[in-house]
Design a protein around this motif. Sequence first.
Motif, mmCIF file in Angstrom:
data_model
loop_
_atom_site.group_PDB
_atom_site.id
_atom_site.type_symbol
_atom_site.label_atom_id
_atom_site.label_comp_id
_atom_site.label_asym_id
_atom_site.label_seq_id
_atom_site.Cartn_x
_atom_site.Cartn_y
_atom_site.Cartn_z
ATOM 1 N N UNK A 1 0.918 -1.135 -0.004
ATOM 2 C CA UNK A 1 -0.218 0.134 0.071
ATOM 3 C C UNK A 1 0.929 1.118 0.030
ATOM 4 N N UNK A 2 1.847 1.087 0.951
ATOM 5 C CA UNK A 2 2.735 2.567 0.966
ATOM 6 C C UNK A 2 3.586 2.621 -0.323
ATOM 7 N N UNK A 3 4.074 1.516 -0.817
ATOM 8 C CA UNK A 3 4.841 1.496 -2.172
ATOM 9 C C UNK A 3 3.945 2.126 -3.522
ATOM 10 N N UNK A 4 2.867 1.510 -3.398
ATOM 11 C CA UNK A 4 2.000 2.143 -4.504
ATOM 12 C C UNK A 4 1.539 3.544 -4.447
ATOM 13 N N UNK A 5 1.406 4.040 -3.263
ATOM 14 C CA UNK A 5 1.065 5.391 -2.933
ATOM 15 C C UNK A 5 2.387 6.081 -3.142
ATOM 16 N N UNK A 6 3.602 5.940 -2.874
ATOM 17 C CA UNK A 6 4.544 6.442 -3.202
ATOM 18 C C UNK A 6 4.905 6.794 -4.785
ATOM 19 N N UNK A 7 4.737 5.662 -5.230
ATOM 20 C CA UNK A 7 4.751 5.588 -6.847
ATOM 21 C C UNK A 7 3.682 6.531 -7.470
ATOM 22 N N UNK A 8 2.708 6.706 -7.053
ATOM 23 C CA UNK A 8 1.548 7.772 -7.632
ATOM 24 C C UNK A 8 0.460 6.881 -8.247
ATOM 25 N N UNK A 9 0.532 5.538 -7.495
ATOM 26 C CA UNK A 9 -0.472 4.466 -8.107
ATOM 27 C C UNK A 9 -1.376 4.155 -6.854
ATOM 28 N N UNK A 10 -1.853 4.870 -5.964
ATOM 29 C CA UNK A 10 -2.673 4.621 -4.925
ATOM 30 C C UNK A 10 -4.019 3.959 -5.466
ATOM 31 N N UNK A 11 -4.499 2.898 -4.910
ATOM 32 C CA UNK A 11 -5.843 2.323 -5.605
ATOM 33 C C UNK A 11 -7.128 3.057 -5.159
ATOM 34 N N UNK A 12 -8.026 2.937 -6.005
ATOM 35 C CA UNK A 12 -9.267 3.447 -5.603
ATOM 36 C C UNK A 12 -10.040 2.534 -4.766
ATOM 37 N N UNK A 13 -9.643 1.077 -4.600
ATOM 38 C CA UNK A 13 -10.466 0.209 -3.755
ATOM 39 C C UNK A 13 -9.432 -0.823 -3.519
ATOM 40 N N UNK A 14 -9.647 -1.283 -2.352
ATOM 41 C CA UNK A 14 -8.777 -2.405 -1.774
ATOM 42 C C UNK A 14 -9.573 -3.577 -1.302
ATOM 43 N N UNK A 15 -9.204 -4.682 -1.779
ATOM 44 C CA UNK A 15 -9.931 -5.973 -1.210
ATOM 45 C C UNK A 15 -8.739 -7.209 -1.066
ATOM 46 N N UNK A 16 -9.317 -8.002 -0.238
ATOM 47 C CA UNK A 16 -8.388 -9.081 0.120
ATOM 48 C C UNK A 16 -9.229 -10.475 -0.172
ATOM 49 N N UNK A 17 -8.341 -11.272 -0.801
ATOM 50 C CA UNK A 17 -9.066 -12.591 -1.202
ATOM 51 C C UNK A 17 -9.447 -13.321 0.134
ATOM 52 N N UNK A 18 -8.580 -13.225 1.134
ATOM 53 C CA UNK A 18 -8.870 -14.030 2.481
ATOM 54 C C UNK A 18 -10.352 -13.761 2.956
ATOM 55 N N UNK A 19 -11.068 -12.523 2.623
ATOM 56 C CA UNK A 19 -11.961 -12.071 3.293
ATOM 57 C C UNK A 19 -13.298 -12.535 2.180
#
Length: 447
Positions: free
Chosen positions: A60-78
Amino acid sequence: MTTTPKVRFAPSPTGLIHIGNARTALLNALFARREGGAFVLRFDDTDQARSREEYAEAIVRDLAWLGAAPDETARQSDRVALYDAAADGLRAAGRLYACYETQDELERRRKRQLARGLPPIYDRAALALTDEDRAKLEAEGRKPHWRYKLDPVEIVWNDMVRGECRVDCASLSDPVLVREDGAYLYTLPSVVDDAEMGITHVIRGEDHVTNTAVQLQIFDALGAPAPAFGHHNLLTTASGEGLSKRLGHLSLSALREAGYEPLAVAALAVLVGTSEAVRPVADIDALATLVDFSNISRSPAKFDEHELENLNARFVHDMPFEDARERLEALGVGGGAAFWEAVRGNLSRLPEAADWWSVVAGPVTPVIEDAGFCETAAGFLPEGPFDGASWGAWTQALKAATGRKGRALFMPLRLALTGRDHGPELAPLLPLIGREACLKRLRGEPG
Ligand code: GLU
């Protein structure tokens, strides 16, 4: 009617993501951004034993740094209930069948097939098991794993990157979708989620081409429309090896800590191995305009750290002080815009500014090659406070007085004032070093 794209990046949180993963993430994120679509980060964490929360957080932190923060986050374990329902449906339709072979048994069969010159694909022996056979095996304590019964047909799709792709499923083993311990391998959850979330385009590395053929069959079996697929070339090291999570220094976290600019990392990750030149871009939106799936080369893209270093330097050389200010402050670098503009042209990475700041702020151990000349130079130093014209006035006067010019004039001054034989132009640094420190250094005293 055109639909708004919805794309996803589906990393397993089993390690730090590297520049190769950044390529996949950015191709998705930037495509969505440019087309006004949505970008989903979907953790492929059905392997609970290997998935770690700390890696999910790092991604999550690396994507935000890169400028690619997601609009939505999901986990397959859920979302396991969805996979259970899909698996039950496939079992009922006879597409998912129980197998009991151990790894050893499978390996022995594989060797026999190879010895006979046959392709080492699963022989579907388990399909012949009767209810009694199965009951007997289970009574012996064996637990089934579950394979998907592939149709032995050629699957064809029009790939966004590779054009027409064909995979003959008759040459593939029926894939295991559910392990002995009941855990889902990635293949089925990915299809279930892509269908349920309304993913329109699956953009991922070309290591997934064969999976796509299998997954297209599963979309069909689940009665779900399939998304479009695009498989981009993979990044390799300069010597042609695949990038892996083991190459820790290429992780995004390591690149960030090494002081690389996120936009330089992003630009390289997106543009290398395409027909676009690797070059600086104004911002992430400008980079998004350069994403064109048909421009991605079919051969692997070589990631060269020197190329990143050079590209990064080009970003730093043009970086306005305002963009650098906060990070310079955090590094304890003073001198404001004057210092930044004096040194940025000599930096490959922003944190190197701290090194030049230590030269300005001192103490510096001067290097005195010709004490007499340096003493003379000290005598010609203009009155303070210094300004932008002081260096020119000083060196002109020295030149006139001593007859020295060029390197013979400037190098002893540089060595005395900075303790080094190379570096940024001294004219803008002189006012920052100040008259007092200059005098000390010219006399060979640390200052
Ligand atoms: N976890 C898989 C990978 O990182 C996801 C592949 C996919 O995008 O479907 O390779």
